[in-house]
Scaffold this motif. Structure first.
Motif, PDB file in Angstrom:
ATOM      1  N   SER A 554     -18.727 -42.758 -18.867  1.00 14.26           N
ATOM      2  CA  SER A 554     -18.934 -41.955 -20.054  1.00 14.26           C
ATOM      3  C   SER A 554     -20.284 -41.506 -20.512  1.00 14.26           C
ATOM      4  CB  SER A 554     -18.483 -42.738 -21.497  1.00 14.26           C
ATOM      5  OG  SER A 554     -16.789 -42.808 -21.015  1.00 14.26           O
ATOM      6  N   GLU A 555     -20.912 -42.822 -20.417  1.00 12.33           N
ATOM      7  CA  GLU A 555     -22.362 -42.615 -21.119  1.00 12.33           C
ATOM      8  C   GLU A 555     -23.172 -41.450 -20.240  1.00 12.33           C
ATOM      9  OE1 GLU A 555     -23.602 -43.537 -23.970  1.00 12.33           O
ATOM     10  OE2 GLU A 555     -21.470 -44.329 -24.116  1.00 12.33           O
ATOM     11  N   PHE A 556     -23.015 -41.504 -18.900  1.00 10.03           N
ATOM     12  CA  PHE A 556     -23.863 -40.518 -17.966  1.00 10.03           C
ATOM     13  C   PHE A 556     -23.238 -39.233 -18.409  1.00 10.03           C
ATOM     14  CE2 PHE A 556     -23.997 -37.680 -14.464  1.00 10.03           C
ATOM     15  CZ  PHE A 556     -25.308 -37.953 -13.980  1.00 10.03           C
ATOM     16  N   MET A 557     -22.021 -38.833 -18.645  1.00 12.76           N
ATOM     17  CA  MET A 557     -21.600 -37.623 -18.708  1.00 12.76           C
ATOM     18  C   MET A 557     -21.858 -37.141 -20.482  1.00 12.76           C
ATOM     19  SD  MET A 557     -20.041 -36.700 -15.975  1.00 12.76           S
ATOM     20  CE  MET A 557     -19.245 -35.124 -16.534  1.00 12.76           C
ATOM     21  N   LYS A 558     -22.086 -37.878 -21.052  1.00  7.03           N
ATOM     22  CA  LYS A 558     -22.549 -37.529 -22.490  1.00  7.03           C
ATOM     23  C   LYS A 558     -24.063 -37.034 -22.478  1.00  7.03           C
ATOM     24  CE  LYS A 558     -20.783 -41.354 -24.661  1.00  7.03           C
ATOM     25  NZ  LYS A 558     -20.260 -42.081 -25.776  1.00  7.03           N
ATOM     26  N   ALA A 559     -24.891 -38.010 -21.824  1.00 12.38           N
ATOM     27  CA  ALA A 559     -26.265 -37.559 -21.635  1.00 12.38           C
ATOM     28  C   ALA A 559     -26.362 -36.237 -20.759  1.00 12.38           C
ATOM     29  CB  ALA A 559     -26.909 -38.743 -20.783  1.00 12.38           C
ATOM     30  N   ALA A 560     -25.669 -36.007 -19.736  1.00 10.74           N
ATOM     31  CA  ALA A 560     -25.593 -34.758 -18.933  1.00 10.74           C
ATOM     32  C   ALA A 560     -25.288 -33.604 -19.652  1.00 10.74           C
ATOM     33  CB  ALA A 560     -24.879 -34.991 -17.592  1.00 10.74           C
ATOM     34  N   LEU A 561     -24.078 -33.793 -20.378  1.00  9.13           N
ATOM     35  CA  LEU A 561     -23.477 -32.331 -21.165  1.00  9.13           C
ATOM     36  C   LEU A 561     -24.149 -32.275 -22.403  1.00  9.13           C
ATOM     37  CD1 LEU A 561     -19.745 -33.227 -20.494  1.00  9.13           C
ATOM     38  CD2 LEU A 561     -21.175 -31.572 -19.315  1.00  9.13           C
ATOM     39  N   GLY A 562     -24.657 -33.559 -22.841  1.00  8.15           N
ATOM     40  CA  GLY A 562     -25.445 -33.219 -24.381  1.00  8.15           C
ATOM     41  C   GLY A 562     -26.863 -33.163 -24.205  1.00  8.15           C
ATOM     42  N   TYR A 686     -15.726 -40.626 -22.376  1.00  6.40           N
ATOM     43  CA  TYR A 686     -15.491 -39.455 -21.649  1.00  6.40           C
ATOM     44  C   TYR A 686     -14.676 -39.756 -20.272  1.00  6.40           C
ATOM     45  CZ  TYR A 686     -16.156 -35.497 -18.791  1.00  6.40           C
ATOM     46  OH  TYR A 686     -16.102 -34.334 -17.685  1.00  6.40           O
ATOM     47  N   ASP A 687     -13.671 -38.904 -19.996  1.00  6.02           N
ATOM     48  CA  ASP A 687     -13.216 -39.173 -18.703  1.00  6.02           C
ATOM     49  C   ASP A 687     -12.589 -38.022 -18.170  1.00  6.02           C
ATOM     50  OD1 ASP A 687     -12.800 -40.557 -16.239  1.00  6.02           O
ATOM     51  OD2 ASP A 687     -11.076 -41.532 -17.075  1.00  6.02           O
ATOM     52  N   ASP A 688     -12.551 -37.652 -16.889  1.00  4.40           N
ATOM     53  CA  ASP A 688     -12.102 -36.443 -16.268  1.00  4.40           C
ATOM     54  C   ASP A 688     -11.788 -37.039 -14.743  1.00  4.40           C
ATOM     55  OD1 ASP A 688     -14.336 -36.754 -14.801  1.00  4.40           O
ATOM     56  OD2 ASP A 688     -15.487 -35.213 -15.484  1.00  4.40           O
ATOM     57  N   ASP A 689     -11.251 -36.127 -13.881  1.00  2.14           N
ATOM     58  CA  ASP A 689     -10.643 -36.455 -12.872  1.00  2.14           C
ATOM     59  C   ASP A 689     -11.753 -37.068 -11.664  1.00  2.14           C
ATOM     60  OD1 ASP A 689     -12.195 -34.018 -11.757  1.00  2.14           O
ATOM     61  OD2 ASP A 689     -10.094 -32.826 -11.339  1.00  2.14           O
ATOM     62  N   GLY A 690     -13.048 -36.792 -11.919  1.00  2.10           N
ATOM     63  CA  GLY A 690     -14.182 -37.343 -11.400  1.00  2.10           C
ATOM     64  C   GLY A 690     -14.755 -36.547 -10.134  1.00  2.10           C
ATOM     65  N   ILE A 691     -14.002 -35.308  -9.866  1.00  5.46           N
ATOM     66  CA  ILE A 691     -14.276 -34.464  -8.765  1.00  5.46           C
ATOM     67  C   ILE A 691     -14.338 -33.127  -9.028  1.00  5.46           C
ATOM     68  CG2 ILE A 691     -11.986 -34.135  -7.871  1.00  5.46           C
ATOM     69  CD1 ILE A 691     -14.994 -35.160  -5.837  1.00  5.46           C
ATOM     70  N   SER A 692     -13.705 -32.347 -10.050  1.00  6.51           N
ATOM     71  CA  SER A 692     -13.867 -30.946 -10.249  1.00  6.51           C
ATOM     72  C   SER A 692     -15.069 -30.513 -11.092  1.00  6.51           C
ATOM     73  CB  SER A 692     -12.735 -30.637 -11.146  1.00  6.51           C
ATOM     74  OG  SER A 692     -11.202 -30.834 -10.485  1.00  6.51           O
ATOM     75  N   ARG A 693     -15.360 -29.466 -10.471  1.00  6.54           N
ATOM     76  CA  ARG A 693     -16.671 -28.743 -11.289  1.00  6.54           C
ATOM     77  C   ARG A 693     -16.339 -28.312 -12.662  1.00  6.54           C
ATOM     78  NH1 ARG A 693     -21.218 -27.750  -7.640  1.00  6.54           N
ATOM     79  NH2 ARG A 693     -20.596 -27.941  -5.620  1.00  6.54           N
ATOM     80  N   GLY A 694     -17.092 -27.776 -13.297  1.00  5.92           N
ATOM     81  CA  GLY A 694     -16.931 -27.137 -14.758  1.00  5.92           C
ATOM     82  C   GLY A 694     -16.759 -28.134 -15.575  1.00  5.92           C
ATOM     83  N   GLU A 695     -17.690 -28.982 -15.733  1.00  2.00           N
ATOM     84  CA  GLU A 695     -17.381 -30.400 -16.503  1.00  2.00           C
ATOM     85  C   GLU A 695     -17.644 -29.920 -17.949  1.00  2.00           C
ATOM     86  OE1 GLU A 695     -19.361 -29.988 -14.041  1.00  2.00           O
ATOM     87  OE2 GLU A 695     -19.171 -31.563 -12.537  1.00  2.00           O
ATOM     88  N   THR A 696     -16.822 -30.569 -18.731  1.00  3.33           N
ATOM     89  CA  THR A 696     -16.935 -30.138 -20.272  1.00  3.33           C
ATOM     90  C   THR A 696     -16.502 -31.346 -21.113  1.00  3.33           C
ATOM     91  OG1 THR A 696     -16.038 -29.003 -22.009  1.00  3.33           O
ATOM     92  CG2 THR A 696     -14.952 -28.531 -19.807  1.00  3.33           C
ATOM     93  N   MET A 697     -17.147 -31.473 -22.301  1.00  2.00           N
ATOM     94  CA  MET A 697     -16.427 -32.708 -23.137  1.00  2.00           C
ATOM     95  C   MET A 697     -15.117 -32.327 -23.581  1.00  2.00           C
ATOM     96  SD  MET A 697     -19.345 -34.636 -24.719  1.00  2.00           S
ATOM     97  CE  MET A 697     -20.800 -34.536 -24.736  1.00  2.00           C
ATOM     98  N   GLU A 698     -14.773 -31.087 -23.742  1.00  2.00           N
ATOM     99  CA  GLU A 698     -13.578 -30.612 -24.326  1.00  2.00           C
ATOM    100  C   GLU A 698     -12.397 -30.899 -23.495  1.00  2.00           C
ATOM    101  OE1 GLU A 698     -12.060 -26.190 -25.397  1.00  2.00           O
ATOM    102  OE2 GLU A 698     -14.201 -26.455 -25.439  1.00  2.00           O
ATOM    103  N   SER A 715      -7.379 -42.187 -30.270  1.00  2.00           N
ATOM    104  CA  SER A 715      -6.897 -40.811 -30.138  1.00  2.00           C
ATOM    105  C   SER A 715      -7.653 -39.869 -29.290  1.00  2.00           C
ATOM    106  CB  SER A 715      -7.140 -40.507 -31.565  1.00  2.00           C
ATOM    107  OG  SER A 715      -8.487 -40.643 -32.110  1.00  2.00           O
ATOM    108  N   GLY A 716      -7.346 -38.730 -29.017  1.00  3.63           N
ATOM    109  CA  GLY A 716      -7.845 -37.997 -27.951  1.00  3.63           C
ATOM    110  C   GLY A 716      -7.159 -37.820 -26.523  1.00  3.63           C
ATOM    111  N   ALA A 717      -8.081 -37.533 -25.724  1.00  3.76           N
ATOM    112  CA  ALA A 717      -7.479 -36.998 -24.506  1.00  3.76           C
ATOM    113  C   ALA A 717      -6.672 -37.863 -23.733  1.00  3.76           C
ATOM    114  CB  ALA A 717      -8.789 -36.481 -23.374  1.00  3.76           C
ATOM    115  N   ALA A 718      -7.005 -39.118 -23.981  1.00  2.00           N
ATOM    116  CA  ALA A 718      -6.338 -40.308 -23.017  1.00  2.00           C
ATOM    117  C   ALA A 718      -5.833 -41.103 -24.168  1.00  2.00           C
ATOM    118  CB  ALA A 718      -7.278 -40.976 -22.314  1.00  2.00           C
ATOM    119  N   SER A 719      -4.948 -42.198 -23.817  1.00  2.00           N
ATOM    120  CA  SER A 719      -4.424 -43.271 -24.606  1.00  2.00           C
ATOM    121  C   SER A 719      -4.243 -44.426 -23.899  1.00  2.00           C
ATOM    122  CB  SER A 719      -2.978 -42.926 -25.141  1.00  2.00           C
ATOM    123  OG  SER A 719      -2.213 -42.229 -24.196  1.00  2.00           O
ATOM    124  N   PRO A 720      -5.464 -45.169 -23.531  1.00  2.00           N
ATOM    125  CA  PRO A 720      -5.589 -46.377 -22.921  1.00  2.00           C
ATOM    126  C   PRO A 720      -4.929 -47.447 -23.813  1.00  2.00           C
ATOM    127  CG  PRO A 720      -7.746 -45.578 -23.599  1.00  2.00           C
ATOM    128  CD  PRO A 720      -6.609 -44.594 -23.908  1.00  2.00           C
TER     129      PRO A 720
END
Ligand code: GLC
Length: 727
Positions: A554-562, A686-698, A715-720
């Motif tokens: 999450s922290e990596f992706m937030k830093a990369a996307l933001g 943040y989480d995604d499938d870990g492999i697809s391109r087109g990464e976005t926060m949305e 709340s949000g994308a996942a419900s752990p």
């Protein structure tokens, strides 16, 4: 606010991806003064100017340029520093987070010993922030966009002065002002483009060693981990996998049916990551060599013949990756390994490392013939010794290499710092074409700002020295400032012999770095964890990395996307706190935690400065921990050899999963939260499938809230399913 000035005729580096109009007025000199050089500078945007004769010519015919030699610098900038003034940035370099007090050179070099007197390592990262220029304690960022050598005298010659010298050739200067340190970094990052994002499995643990020779060696490494329940996601293949060190070949005797072997590994959730070197072996019948010659894709001598250097394979040519056509050709060769199922690469020796230049070697051999062995006097002996000791990476030799760049021939020293960048760009661009859906792991040894869009970097050939654990930590924020987020050092140390306690302590930092790889040199003590006695501690610490994955990813992706930093020094987070600004051995690792690893042998703890009250989790593994709240101030904190210190900020959370043997096995649907709740703590995951391109926060963000009564809302994308740790 960004101001851009063009000096002379710069060679486009493609570091900056946003169109910024150049200043049309004289260089403002309001924060940094131009001392000399630069010809008619700055050049008014769009008009010609600058003295380019001698290094940019239309063809390669001899005599079209003035001979190579020392030339005056293009420009010298200087500013005074206030007593408390600090300098941050410069990416991959030795010494502290505050760069004041030493002299650095951007001159990509193959450096086997990262000792304190070095001025340059493998990368050229010409971005820095001056925080406290005299007299008004001004703060501003500078980016010197130049492929040639740049020297940053950060108070070395005169403690009160920063002096930047750009060697001959045109360049572009960006001045960034306004806001905090973080604001300036964000602004810089917004003009250099998004940082490279690897596949999620590349956040797993990797085992490497120069010396694994065959498929059975690799199988042994995997077995060593799996049998001991220590997680592992990748095994690196160093130069010995190749046939005669020839890029894009696999030795069939040692790796029979390579695609089947890749598949066998994949079934065990192991990714093989082969090395690719810059030099292409000169050998009749080797298709990479033959195609390169046929199409003129290699770097040239001044007379238009191919430049010959020596690296691991012996005599090599260097692909001219600055030429888009040659770059595309070289990138396409990665396909050979992609087709075999490989999903990750590390690019090496791309400064480019030069063990010798053949022409110079010939001269030396001629000279040696003139020595008479029986009458050798001491002077001749020393000359002989010096000649043989100084064959590698001679600036004179680099100046004999020529590139085709945007249709012109350019002498290598003008673009030296762009070579490794463009080799990795060759691969990155090829992967976008050849693997448009799936991310491919890629990192490089040499780099320049701009390369951060195509791959990560590792920190090169460090040593098993305690001081290098600290150096590893101190490089992280400087690299993040320059856009390099996917990075890490050779854990345990590359050169020299490691020890069990060093390996553990280094891993206790390495579990936080995006690239987490244990790598060592041939001839050194083996350092896979199973070489040591306390396997349980290794299992727990490496396991903790996997538990931290939802947080770290999450922290990596937030830093990369933001466009943010993942690792920040305390000075960036608590700018008002003068003590925090002095702290150079603790970092914020993402938004919730501060890390403070032990980096001294036999230390059973360390001093820590807390700018604010925090909760210390002393972790012996993912579910073995104790915790205490520590008030702001100085503390001596105990940390046994098997304990990792994690300081959680107030009203922040850290999601932990159960450790797994590999990244794909980490179950993010059940999380335990490290927490320090005063009112209400929030975490944006943040989480995604870990492999697809087109990464976005949305569509990939989940908000986790926990209040002081222990109520948790997701709340949000996942419900752990979330629960708070009991401690
Ligand atoms: C270089 C690399 C190192 C590698 C070695 C052999 O020294 O930096 O990581 O193991 O070459 O390929």
């Amino acid at each position: 606010m960004i101001r851009k000035y063009i000096f002379g005729e710069p060679i486009e580096t493609d570091a900056v991806v946003v169109q910024i109009p150049a200043e049309t007025k004289k260089f403002a000199e309001d924060c940094i003064r131009l001392e000399e050089g630069g010809g008619p500078c700055p050049r008014v945007s769009g008009t010609a100017g600058g003295d380019t004769e001698g290094w940019v010519a239309e063809g390669v015919s001899a005599g079209s340029r003035t001979p190579a030699g020392q030339a005056p610098p293009a420009a010298v900038f200087t500013c005074r520093l206030s007593d408390a003034g600090r300098i941050y940035g410069l990416g991959e370099n030795i010494r502290g987070i505050n760069k004041r007090g030493w002299i650095y050179e951007s001159n990509c070099s193959d450096v086997p010993n990262h000792t304190e007197e070095k001025r340059s390592l493998y990368g050229a990262h010409n971005f820095l922030i001056v925080d406290g220029a005299a007299p008004a304690a001004r703060r501003f960022g500078l980016f010197i966009d130049a492929g040639q050598k740049v020297t940053f005298d950060c108070g070395y010659t005169d403690r009160r002065r920063l002096t930047i010298t750009v060697s001959e050739g045109g360049f572009t200067l960006y001045v960034l002002e306004g806001g905090s340190l973080q604001d300036i970094v964000r602004e810089f990052r917004s003009i250099i483009g998004r940082s490279y994002i690897p596949p999620k499995w590349a956040f797993g643990y990797g085992q490497s060693r120069w010396g694994y020779k065959c498929a059975d060696d690799v199988r042994g490494v995997v077995r060593g981990h799996r049998e001991n329940g220590v997680p592992l996601d990748s095994v690196y293949m160093d130069i010995d996998y190749m046939e005669g060190y020839k890029d894009f070949t696999v030795n069939e005797e040692r790796f029979p049916d390579f695609p089947a072997f890749v598949e066998e590994m994949r079934e065990q959730h192991i990714h093989l990551v082969p090395i690719i070197d810059a030099g292409v072996k000169i050998e009749e019948g080797y298709p990479v060599y033959e195609e390169g010659i046929e199409n003129g894709y290699f770097c040239k001598n001044e007379d238009g013949t191919e430049f010959v250097g020596g690296v691991w394979p012996g005599r090599v040519h260097f692909p001219d990756v600055l030429d888009p056509e040659a770059r595309k050709w070289f990138g396409n060769w990665y396909r050979v390994l992609l087709d075999a199922g490989v999903e990750g690469f590390w690019n090496d020796m791309n400064e480019p490392a030069l063990f010798y230049a053949e022409k110079h070697l010939e001269e030396i051999f001629e000279e040696i013939k003139t020595f008479d062995r029986e009458k050798l006097n001491i002077g001749q002996l020393l000359t002989l010794q010096a000649r043989l000791m100084n064959l590698a990476a001679r600036p004179e030799d680099y100046r004999t290499i020529w590139h085709r760049y945007h249709g012109k021939m350019v002498r290598h020293d003008r673009v030296h710092n762009l070579y490794g960048y463009n080799m990795t760009r060759a691969a990155g661009e090829a992967f976008a074409r050849l693997s448009p859906e799936k991310r491919i792991l890629l990192f490089s040894r040499s780099s320049y700002i701009g390369m951060h869009r195509y791959g990560g970097i590792w920190m090169g050939d460090n040593h098993s020295w305690w001081s290098h654990i600290l150096m590893n930590l101190q490089m992280l924020p400087s690299l993040n400032m320059c856009g390099f987020l996917y990075t890490g050092a050779d854990l345990g140390g590359f050169g020299s012999n490691t020890t069990e306690d060093m390996m553990l302590r280094w891993l206790e930092l390495g579990i936080f770095t995006p690239l987490m790889r244990n790598h060592s040199a041939i001839g050194t003590r083996r350092q896979e964890f199973y070489q040591f006695g306390d396997k349980e501690s290794f299992r727990n610490i490496i396991g903790l990395r996997y538990a931290l994955l939802p947080y770290l990813y999450s922290e990596f992706m937030k830093a990369a996307l933001g466009g943010d930093m993942m690792f920040m020094p305390p000075a960036f987070v608590w700018p008002e706190d003068e003590t925090a600004a002095q702290v150079e051995d603790q970092l914020m690792a993402g938004e919730s935690i501060m890390i403070a690893p032990v980096y001294r042998q036999n230390a059973e703890g360390r001093y820590v400065y807390l700018p604010e009250t925090m909760k210390l989790y002393r972790m012996r593994g993912a579910d073995d921990m104790d915790a205490e709240i520590l008030p702001a101030g100085h503390h001596y904190v105990k940390a046994a050899l098997n304990e990792v210190l994690i300081f959680v900020r107030a009203d922040r959370l850290v999601p932990l999963a159960e450790p797994a043997e590999y990244v794909d096995g980490v179950d993010a649907s059940k999380l335990t939260l490290l927490h320090y709740i005063r009112e209400e703590a929030v975490y944006e995951m943040y989480d995604d499938d870990g492999i697809s391109r087109g990464e976005t926060m949305e569509g990939h963000m989940t908000e986790i809230r926990a209040d002081k009564d222990g109520r948790i809302r997701v709340s949000g994308a996942a419900s752990p399913e979330c629960r708070l740790t009991d401690v």
